[in-house]
Enzyme design. Structure first.
Site, PDB file in Angstrom:
ATOM      1  N   GLU A 154      33.855  40.149  41.286  1.00  0.00           N
ATOM      2  CA  GLU A 154      33.826  38.742  40.858  1.00  0.00           C
ATOM      3  C   GLU A 154      35.114  38.326  40.144  1.00  0.00           C
ATOM      4  O   GLU A 154      35.609  37.218  40.345  1.00  0.00           O
ATOM      5  CB  GLU A 154      32.620  38.525  39.921  1.00  0.00           C
ATOM      6  CG  GLU A 154      32.467  37.083  39.498  1.00  0.00           C
ATOM      7  CD  GLU A 154      31.155  36.826  38.780  1.00  0.00           C
ATOM      8  OE1 GLU A 154      30.132  37.408  39.178  1.00  0.00           O
ATOM      9  OE2 GLU A 154      31.155  36.042  37.823  1.00  0.00           O
ATOM     10  N   ASP A 155      35.646  39.187  39.306  1.00  0.00           N
ATOM     11  CA  ASP A 155      36.734  38.770  38.412  1.00  0.00           C
ATOM     12  C   ASP A 155      38.097  39.389  38.695  1.00  0.00           C
ATOM     13  O   ASP A 155      39.059  39.089  37.997  1.00  0.00           O
ATOM     14  CB  ASP A 155      36.354  39.085  36.951  1.00  0.00           C
ATOM     15  CG  ASP A 155      35.236  38.182  36.462  1.00  0.00           C
ATOM     16  OD1 ASP A 155      35.124  37.057  36.968  1.00  0.00           O
ATOM     17  OD2 ASP A 155      34.476  38.609  35.576  1.00  0.00           O
TER      18      ASP A 155
END
Ligand code: ZN
Length: 183
Positions: A68-69
């Site tokens: 996600e990051d």
């Protein structure tokens, strides 16, 4: 104390992998800590408060924000940690291309259908975020915004409940504590 060689190797590999991937990132807060503190807190919450002894859950916790990051691709996780770990990380990965309000509702709606591994990681993640919001809220978050987060987290957690009674209890306690501190 005896240690399981394979499990420990994989755990250290996951810790190292996450540290490398998050190395230029910081968390939110007035004095933002390095991002890697967050996955470490999540894994510690699972181990200490959740009494989780399933090695796969702990590895997924360390890696839970990499797709996600960071630039991490699912293929990288599969190659290093196997398909099951990769699938569980994908289960706790949010697609930020979806508009924010829709994504928040999606997390509430999807929660009950996640695997037992993903549910525990997600619940520990929420516990850590709630603690951060209480102890060191993101810069410029008003009381209303903080309370909004807590109410949303409560709805998500309702769908995650039932697979780890220890985590369920701690979630309820931390939520109450955080709500009381905002009032
Ligand atoms: Zn997280």
């Amino acid at each position: 104390m005896d240690i399981n060689f394979t499990n420990t190797t994989l755990f250290i590999e996951a810790l190292h992998f996450a540290a490398e991937k998050h190395k230029y990132q910081k968390r939110k807060g007035t004095n933002p800590p390095p991002y890697i503190n967050h996955p470490i807190k999540v894994v510690r919450t699972l181990w200490e408060e959740g009494q989780v002894r399933d090695h796969e859950v702990l590895v997924v916790a360390l890696l839970h924000d990499t797709i996600e990051d960071t630039e991490t691709l699912p293929e990288e996780l599969t190659q290093r940690f196997g398909q099951r770990v990769c699938n569980a990380v994908l289960e706790v990965t949010n697609d930020w291309r979806i508009p924010r309000e829709q994504l928040k509702q999606k997390q509430i709606d999807d929660a009950p259908f996640k695997s037992v591994v993903a549910k525990q990681v997600k619940l520990a993640d929420l516990i850590c975020n709630i603690r951060d919001i209480q102890d060191d809220p993101p810069y410029r978050w008003t009381k209303t915004r903080r309370m909004g987060y807590l109410l949303w987290a409560e709805e998500v957690a309702a769908g995650l409940k039932g697979c780890n009674p220890h985590l369920d209890t701690y979630f309820a306690q931390y939520l109450k504590r955080a709500k009381d501190s905002i009032k």
